[in-house]
Design an enzyme around this catalytic site. Sequence first.
Site: not given
Length: 454
Positions: A251, A424-426
């Site tokens: 994401p 990476d938004h994680r």
Amino acid sequence: MAQVLEFKLPDLGEGLTEAEIVRWLVQVGDVVAVDQPVVEVETAKAMVEVPCPYGGVVTARFGEEGTELPVGAPLLTVAVGPQSSAGEPEGSGNVLVGYGTGAPPARRRRVRPTVPGRPAGGPADDGADGRVAPAVGRGPQRHNGTVATAVVAEPVRPEGPVPVISPLVRRLARENGLDLRELTGSGPDGLILRADVEYALRAAAQRPVAPAPAPAAPVTAPVASGGTRIPLKGIRGAVADKLSRSRHEIPDATCWVDADATELMRARAAMNAAGGAKISLIALLARICTAALARFPELNSTVDMAAREVVQLDEVHLGFAAQTERGLVVPVVRDAHARDAEALTAEFARLTEAARTGGLTPGELTGGTFTLNNYGVFGVDGSTPIINHPEAAMLGVGRIVPKPWVHEGELAVRQVVQLSLTFDHRVCDGGTAGGFLRYVADCVEQPAVLLRTL
């Protein structure tokens, strides 16, 4: 008495299962020395020259240029001279690219009687753990009027820090649609064995199968009447697979900022005017990246979804995008955080030249932790980079061009660059990503900021 030995396409490492013959370096009838390169092949990672572990006369080649062969397929046969005192044919035994050519490792050998109708160089026996046992040629071979029994000993791969999955195990997984990246190996150092694949297949067979949906009305898509079909294979195919996986699994989000690079360009000019090796712009940008990653280590990480953990990495192995005639490749500068601007310049130059000539090894194209993409060389200002899976971020740099800019309260013409960060938004939220990008922009605008980290 001469022996005719069959040399098969060796395991080239990094999970590669096939390679395309680009150029033969020897002809039938040529005399080759031990460890002499005999064929140039292209894998999904790079162009490599494959050395033959035997010395003698080439009696046959298998595959034309442009043919794609799986690992373990015959490459050529070599008629070698008399055996050594130990009864072994002369040869290094080292056919894995990148492992060098030292003393031959221990090899098991056996001779089988001739079986009518069975071709020489058949498939190797497979052990209980999925490893490949030596392949044995069958039947007599004839060379220059001399008859000898062909004994094909497939060299055992040298020990190394990273176990390589055997071709048999990879083939078993591929034929059953199983992704080896989803498995945890039970062998030494996590090596995936045949038993691991068979266990995963049994587990998959026991899962309940959802009922198939009712078939929809067939839809006929128009077929183009013309055009050229270009196979997605080799480097182009590997890039397609990796980018697709990145967009499917990660994401991602992108933020960007314009920065005044005038002072950075002046600093580089002053450094080069002082004498010594010239410092490249990408080396300075890399130095800025490593300093920023020291402040924001979340972006030098990878995500282990199986364990539901973010793994922050200690070293910065900096990848950089390089466009070549064969497609896009991403060479990796190892331990970039430990190199100064001069050392970074030299390593970028070495890897860029190797990329241009197709001489990068698989090890030089893997293991990156963060990527720097200077797409400004193509004359564009901005982009939204796709993360190089399994990394967590990529910094994109546009062209540096004169633009009107407010400098010290006055409108002036300054050298302006757009910087974009895809992350990476994680692994982090926008605050961390914005802090990283702002620090990079501050170093570009005021290179003296870097002095705090030297």
